[in-house]
Design a protein around this motif. Sequence first.
Motif, PDB file in Angstrom:
ATOM      1  N   ILE A 199      -5.768  19.487  10.357  1.00 44.13           N
ATOM      2  CA  ILE A 199      -6.988  19.743   9.610  1.00 44.13           C
ATOM      3  C   ILE A 199      -7.342  18.483   8.828  1.00 44.13           C
ATOM      4  CG2 ILE A 199      -8.062  21.140   7.800  1.00 44.13           C
ATOM      5  CD1 ILE A 199      -5.908  23.285   8.459  1.00 44.13           C
ATOM      6  N   PRO A 200      -8.576  17.967   8.978  1.00 43.48           N
ATOM      7  CA  PRO A 200      -8.963  16.825   8.153  1.00 43.48           C
ATOM      8  C   PRO A 200      -8.727  17.147   6.670  1.00 43.48           C
ATOM      9  CG  PRO A 200     -10.583  17.177   9.864  1.00 43.48           C
ATOM     10  CD  PRO A 200      -9.632  18.352   9.915  1.00 43.48           C
ATOM     11  N   GLY A 201      -8.205  16.179   5.949  1.00 42.83           N
ATOM     12  CA  GLY A 201      -7.861  16.374   4.545  1.00 42.83           C
ATOM     13  C   GLY A 201      -6.367  16.559   4.338  1.00 42.83           C
ATOM     14  N   GLN A 202      -5.627  16.840   5.429  1.00 42.27           N
ATOM     15  CA  GLN A 202      -4.168  16.982   5.321  1.00 42.27           C
ATOM     16  C   GLN A 202      -3.556  15.665   4.871  1.00 42.27           C
ATOM     17  OE1 GLN A 202      -3.313  18.672   9.318  1.00 42.27           O
ATOM     18  NE2 GLN A 202      -1.601  19.664   8.281  1.00 42.27           N
ATOM     19  N   MET A 203      -2.419  15.766   4.219  1.00 44.03           N
ATOM     20  CA  MET A 203      -1.703  14.582   3.769  1.00 44.03           C
ATOM     21  C   MET A 203      -0.795  14.075   4.892  1.00 44.03           C
ATOM     22  SD  MET A 203      -3.060  14.136   0.927  1.00 44.03           S
ATOM     23  CE  MET A 203      -2.170  12.670   0.527  1.00 44.03           C
ATOM     24  N   LEU A 204      -0.775  12.752   5.040  1.00 48.37           N
ATOM     25  CA  LEU A 204       0.069  12.080   6.012  1.00 48.37           C
ATOM     26  C   LEU A 204       0.990  11.116   5.276  1.00 48.37           C
ATOM     27  CD1 LEU A 204      -2.674  11.010   8.600  1.00 48.37           C
ATOM     28  CD2 LEU A 204      -1.174  12.999   8.745  1.00 48.37           C
ATOM     29  N   ILE A 205       2.064  10.755   5.943  1.00 49.53           N
ATOM     30  CA  ILE A 205       2.962   9.725   5.422  1.00 49.53           C
ATOM     31  C   ILE A 205       3.108   8.673   6.513  1.00 49.53           C
ATOM     32  CG2 ILE A 205       5.319   9.185   4.673  1.00 49.53           C
ATOM     33  CD1 ILE A 205       5.462  12.003   3.529  1.00 49.53           C
ATOM     34  N   LEU A 206       2.958   7.429   6.138  1.00 47.23           N
ATOM     35  CA  LEU A 206       3.147   6.341   7.078  1.00 47.23           C
ATOM     36  C   LEU A 206       4.628   6.219   7.389  1.00 47.23           C
ATOM     37  CD1 LEU A 206       1.918   3.954   8.649  1.00 47.23           C
ATOM     38  CD2 LEU A 206       2.307   2.563   6.600  1.00 47.23           C
ATOM     39  N   GLU A 207       5.007   6.488   8.641  1.00 44.16           N
ATOM     40  CA  GLU A 207       6.412   6.387   9.051  1.00 44.16           C
ATOM     41  C   GLU A 207       6.801   4.935   9.266  1.00 44.16           C
ATOM     42  OE1 GLU A 207       8.476   9.824  11.388  1.00 44.16           O
ATOM     43  OE2 GLU A 207       6.677   9.193  12.471  1.00 44.16           O
ATOM     44  N   TYR A 208       5.981   4.232  10.005  1.00 46.64           N
ATOM     45  CA  TYR A 208       6.223   2.807  10.191  1.00 46.64           C
ATOM     46  C   TYR A 208       4.955   2.125  10.676  1.00 46.64           C
ATOM     47  CZ  TYR A 208       6.785   3.418  15.288  1.00 46.64           C
ATOM     48  OH  TYR A 208       6.590   3.722  16.608  1.00 46.64           O
ATOM     49  N   VAL A 214       0.867  -1.176   0.000  1.00 46.89           N
ATOM     50  CA  VAL A 214       0.000   0.000   0.000  1.00 46.89           C
ATOM     51  C   VAL A 214       0.908   1.231   0.000  1.00 46.89           C
ATOM     52  CG1 VAL A 214      -1.769   1.261   1.285  1.00 46.89           C
ATOM     53  CG2 VAL A 214      -1.791  -1.245   1.268  1.00 46.89           C
ATOM     54  N   PRO A 215       0.679   2.182  -0.904  1.00 52.67           N
ATOM     55  CA  PRO A 215       1.495   3.404  -0.907  1.00 52.67           C
ATOM     56  C   PRO A 215       1.466   4.080   0.464  1.00 52.67           C
ATOM     57  CG  PRO A 215       0.137   3.305  -2.876  1.00 52.67           C
ATOM     58  CD  PRO A 215      -0.319   2.187  -1.979  1.00 52.67           C
ATOM     59  N   SER A 216       2.557   4.719   0.844  1.00 54.30           N
ATOM     60  CA  SER A 216       2.678   5.287   2.193  1.00 54.30           C
ATOM     61  C   SER A 216       1.944   6.617   2.377  1.00 54.30           C
ATOM     62  CB  SER A 216       4.149   5.457   2.568  1.00 54.30           C
ATOM     63  OG  SER A 216       4.782   6.338   1.676  1.00 54.30           O
ATOM     64  N   ASN A 217       1.439   7.205   1.310  1.00 56.24           N
ATOM     65  CA  ASN A 217       0.693   8.461   1.418  1.00 56.24           C
ATOM     66  C   ASN A 217      -0.743   8.196   1.850  1.00 56.24           C
ATOM     67  OD1 ASN A 217       2.905   9.934   0.470  1.00 56.24           O
ATOM     68  ND2 ASN A 217       2.321   9.539  -1.638  1.00 56.24           N
ATOM     69  N   ALA A 218      -1.205   8.974   2.814  1.00 53.50           N
ATOM     70  CA  ALA A 218      -2.568   8.820   3.319  1.00 53.50           C
ATOM     71  C   ALA A 218      -3.178  10.203   3.542  1.00 53.50           C
ATOM     72  CB  ALA A 218      -2.559   8.042   4.627  1.00 53.50           C
ATOM     73  N   THR A 219      -4.473  10.220   3.758  1.00 50.66           N
ATOM     74  CA  THR A 219      -5.201  11.455   4.037  1.00 50.66           C
ATOM     75  C   THR A 219      -5.751  11.387   5.457  1.00 50.66           C
ATOM     76  OG1 THR A 219      -5.865  11.601   1.724  1.00 50.66           O
ATOM     77  CG2 THR A 219      -7.119  12.926   3.280  1.00 50.66           C
ATOM     78  N   LEU A 220      -5.598  12.471   6.202  1.00 50.81           N
ATOM     79  CA  LEU A 220      -6.142  12.553   7.544  1.00 50.81           C
ATOM     80  C   LEU A 220      -7.660  12.692   7.448  1.00 50.81           C
ATOM     81  CD1 LEU A 220      -5.687  12.898  10.627  1.00 50.81           C
ATOM     82  CD2 LEU A 220      -5.477  15.352  10.202  1.00 50.81           C
ATOM     83  N   VAL A 221      -8.377  11.734   8.017  1.00 48.45           N
ATOM     84  CA  VAL A 221      -9.838  11.767   7.997  1.00 48.45           C
ATOM     85  C   VAL A 221     -10.353  12.449   9.261  1.00 48.45           C
ATOM     86  CG1 VAL A 221     -11.935  10.355   7.991  1.00 48.45           C
ATOM     87  CG2 VAL A 221      -9.969   9.682   6.592  1.00 48.45           C
ATOM     88  N   GLU A 222      -9.807  12.055  10.393  1.00 49.30           N
ATOM     89  CA  GLU A 222     -10.230  12.610  11.679  1.00 49.30           C
ATOM     90  C   GLU A 222      -9.093  12.437  12.671  1.00 49.30           C
ATOM     91  OE1 GLU A 222     -12.010  14.885  13.693  1.00 49.30           O
ATOM     92  OE2 GLU A 222     -13.476  14.232  12.219  1.00 49.30           O
ATOM     93  N   PHE A 223      -9.114  13.210  13.748  1.00 47.37           N
ATOM     94  CA  PHE A 223      -8.065  13.089  14.758  1.00 47.37           C
ATOM     95  C   PHE A 223      -8.617  13.455  16.126  1.00 47.37           C
ATOM     96  CE2 PHE A 223      -7.977  17.475  13.488  1.00 47.37           C
ATOM     97  CZ  PHE A 223      -7.732  18.175  14.661  1.00 47.37           C
ATOM     98  N   SER A 224      -7.886  13.054  17.146  1.00 50.68           N
ATOM     99  CA  SER A 224      -8.192  13.460  18.510  1.00 50.68           C
ATOM    100  C   SER A 224      -6.872  13.547  19.270  1.00 50.68           C
ATOM    101  CB  SER A 224      -9.154  12.487  19.194  1.00 50.68           C
ATOM    102  OG  SER A 224      -8.535  11.232  19.341  1.00 50.68           O
TER     103      SER A 224
END
Length: 107
Positions: free
Chosen positions: A84-93, A44-54
């Motif tokens: 902010i939801p929608g921000q780009m994330l990278i899977l570190e590990y 799975v590509p390491s780029n992800a989108t932030l959907v929600e956070f707490s």
Amino acid sequence: MTRFEDELSRNNFVCSKCMKCIHWVWPPSEFCNKCLGNVEWLHVPSNATLVEFSRKGDAYFCIAEFENSIRVIGTISEPISDLIPGQMLILEYCTYDKTPKFVFKIS
């Protein structure tokens, strides 16, 4: 241990993808949960989108989405005050020790 868990324990995030309908199968399986087609295990590509956070204290937790279909719960390694939801994330590990663990950073 399943293939998914085994790969995750080696810091490899893999998932099954249907070769018939080109659907990422989540949760991973040996067959497509949409058309019952054959699957192939892919990274799975390491780029992800932030959907929600707490946040709890200094720890940040998130729901991240890969490939517009795979959602996982994880943590964000850097303390960030303006997520902010929608921000780009990278899977570190990622790892597996009785449960999956995903750690992200802001891209």
